[in-house]
Enzyme design. Structure first.
Site, PDB file in Angstrom:
ATOM      1  N   SER A 159     -19.389  10.948   1.195  1.00  0.00           N
ATOM      2  CA  SER A 159     -18.215  10.813   0.444  1.00  0.00           C
ATOM      3  C   SER A 159     -18.347   9.736  -0.799  1.00  0.00           C
ATOM      4  O   SER A 159     -18.688   8.801  -0.376  1.00  0.00           O
ATOM      5  CB  SER A 159     -17.090  10.611   1.145  1.00  0.00           C
ATOM      6  OG  SER A 159     -15.731  10.706   0.391  1.00  0.00           O
ATOM      7  N   GLU A 160     -18.123  10.197  -2.190  1.00  0.00           N
ATOM      8  CA  GLU A 160     -18.667   9.059  -3.075  1.00  0.00           C
ATOM      9  C   GLU A 160     -17.791   7.730  -3.064  1.00  0.00           C
ATOM     10  O   GLU A 160     -17.950   6.931  -3.779  1.00  0.00           O
ATOM     11  CB  GLU A 160     -18.531   9.808  -4.510  1.00  0.00           C
ATOM     12  CG  GLU A 160     -17.382  10.397  -4.963  1.00  0.00           C
ATOM     13  CD  GLU A 160     -17.185  11.802  -4.692  1.00  0.00           C
ATOM     14  OE1 GLU A 160     -17.644  12.143  -3.703  1.00  0.00           O
ATOM     15  OE2 GLU A 160     -16.545  12.633  -5.416  1.00  0.00           O
ATOM     16  N   ASN A 161     -16.487   7.802  -2.282  1.00  0.00           N
ATOM     17  CA  ASN A 161     -15.722   6.432  -2.402  1.00  0.00           C
ATOM     18  C   ASN A 161     -16.531   5.664  -1.172  1.00  0.00           C
ATOM     19  O   ASN A 161     -16.021   4.297  -0.978  1.00  0.00           O
ATOM     20  CB  ASN A 161     -14.242   6.742  -1.608  1.00  0.00           C
ATOM     21  CG  ASN A 161     -14.175   7.607  -0.769  1.00  0.00           C
ATOM     22  OD1 ASN A 161     -15.078   8.699  -0.376  1.00  0.00           O
ATOM     23  ND2 ASN A 161     -13.311   7.188  -0.014  1.00  0.00           N
TER      24      ASN A 161
END
Lengths: 211, 243
Positions: free
Chosen positions: A46-48
């Site tokens: 997840s890019e966060n």
């Protein structure tokens, strides 16, 4: 009968391979997590700032400090790790993610992708989409074959502002699957949804492709 | 409190003499996860205006940076995604707010580079799109790269889980996001933490942001920690994810 949202996600899961690190986009791509074949090890990024996304929490166990890129509450797994945004995009831009499955507004026959804005209408932003298509080794796109107005979204050229040029490897619509072995090749029709004919796909598609 | 102390009694005191009209500010968080909510509230109370704010998102209506949009304190946003915010959209479409979209990874790397003293870098992200327009480009081995510059702010506002009086910070789960990168990229970084502990309490091996990057630190209380999209599974559900 055209594929439903869940059918699209299930078909996209065929693109997964054991040991893959995968980034799933917001919307239908998120559903692909439901169709990872039993026994296959796939690690979701997840890019966060998280590797190893777990299922949604049970009611009452939501943690505001633990969300996915769609800002949905999630859980961790024993193998999970957390990291900064810069580290996250080092994974993405550095070519460490095997596969990205994304939604789209338009895909062109040359592999161009548009999925982040409609001038004068949608001003939400590209988020991590431009980084994903620039850095991830293989990009699979899931989208409806036609817009609500009946206009084909797999086209000769994209009309909307691009997310990336020549970045799509496989396109899965509710009617068919188009794929190409390398980014120097044209797309080929490789699969039809149940009850959909090649003739129907041809009639409803403005992009050129091989059959 | 001795005069060298980084510890301030509250968010209002920590921003005193630090924020002013027209300045450039970084603000940590992803959506409203890991935002410095006490410092944002203090910034609103300070009344400073014409701010350029570098933040992945612009908050939501009624929370996060959405509070500073309500009071028209922000002149320009540098962000990657600003959905879920009607007031933002209204001000932007009315021409009252400037907006510069950066791809999220380019934004993170511009901040990382700024903090590390790197003037600029070449990246494939955005090549062939409107993001590349007006920027220097270079073709290497058949790939097109776009020159992006590092970002530095006057002040960074960051949120951590724990911090010590020396300014060492530890983040929690995905509330880390842009916070550690932004902590490095401002002339003055103000941190807020849920637990402020004496030096020697944090394991040096577990520190995410070394204290050198933090000028001022406060302990916040009564965190709201709003959830943007509450998604849960039923106890009997066999499926991992439902959307």
């Amino acid at each position: 009968m055209p594929w439903s949202r869940d059918d699209l996600a299930a078909r996209a899961a065929h693109e997964l391979k054991d040991g893959f690190y995968v980034n799933l986009g917001i919307g239908i791509p998120t559903l692909v997590a439901n169709y990872i074949p039993p026994g296959m090890k796939v690690v979701l990024q997840s890019e966060n700032g998280m590797l190893g996304i777990g299922p949604f929490p049970y009611e009452g166990e939501e943690d505001p400090d633990l969300v996915n890129a769609g800002k949905q509450t999630v859980t961790s797994l024993p193998m999970s790790s957390y990291f900064s945004s810069a580290d996250s995009f080092a994974m993405i831009r550095g070519g460490h993610i095997n596969l990205a499955i994304l939604g789209a507004m338009e895909v062109a026959e040359n592999g161009d992708l548009a999925n982040w804005m409609v001038p004068g209408k949608v001003v939400k932003g590209m988020g991590g989409a431009m980084d994903l298509v620039a850095g991830v080794k293989r990009v699979v796109v899931l989208m409806e074959h036609s817009s609500k107005d009946g206009e084909c979204k797999f086209k000769a050229r994209c009309d909307l502002p691009l997310t990336g040029t020549n970045v799509v490897d496989t396109l899965i619509t509710d009617l068919a699957v188009f794929s190409r072995p390398t980014r120097n090749d044209p797309f080929r029709l490789v699969e039809l949804a149940p009850g959909v004919t090649a003739e129907e796909v041809r009639r409803k598609t403005t992009a050129n492709y091989l059959e | 409190m001795n005069s060298n102390s980084k510890v301030f009694p509250d968010a209002d005191a920590a921003l005193q003499g630090v924020v002013k009209d027209g300045m450039t500010l970084m603000c940590g968080g992803f959506g409203v996860c890991g935002i410095p909510e006490k410092l944002i509230t203090a910034l609103r109370a300070s009344g400073v205006r014409d701010l350029t704010v570098i933040s992945n998102n612009a908050g939501i209506d009624g929370a996060g940076l959405g509070l500073l949009l309500e009071t028209r304190q922000i002149r320009k946003m540098i962000s990657s995604y600003v959905g879920e915010n009607k007031e933002f959209e209204r001000q932007y479409l009315a021409g009252e707010l400037e907006l510069e979209f950066n791809p999220q990874g380019t934004l993170a790397e511009r901040i990382r580079a700024g903090g590390a003293g790197i003037y600029a870098f070449f990246t494939k992200t955005g090549a062939g799109t409107i993001v590349a327009e007006g920027k220097e480009q270079r073709v290497v081995d058949g790939e097109t790269y776009v020159l992006e510059t590092g970002l530095v702010a006057d002040v960074s506002l960051v949120k951590a889980w724990k911090g010590d009086t020396e300014g060492n910070l530890v983040y929690r789960k995905t509330a880390r996001n842009f916070n550690p990168n932004m902590a490095t990229a401002a002339r003055i970084t103000v941190a807020e933490v849920e637990q402020l502990v004496p030096v020697g309490t944090l394991d040096p091996d577990q520190v995410h942001t070394p204290g050198i990057f933090v000028s001022r630190i406060i302990q916040g209380a009564h965190y709201e920690k709003r959830i943007e999209k509450r998604t849960v599974r039923k106890l009997e559900s066999a499926n991992a994810v439902v959307a």
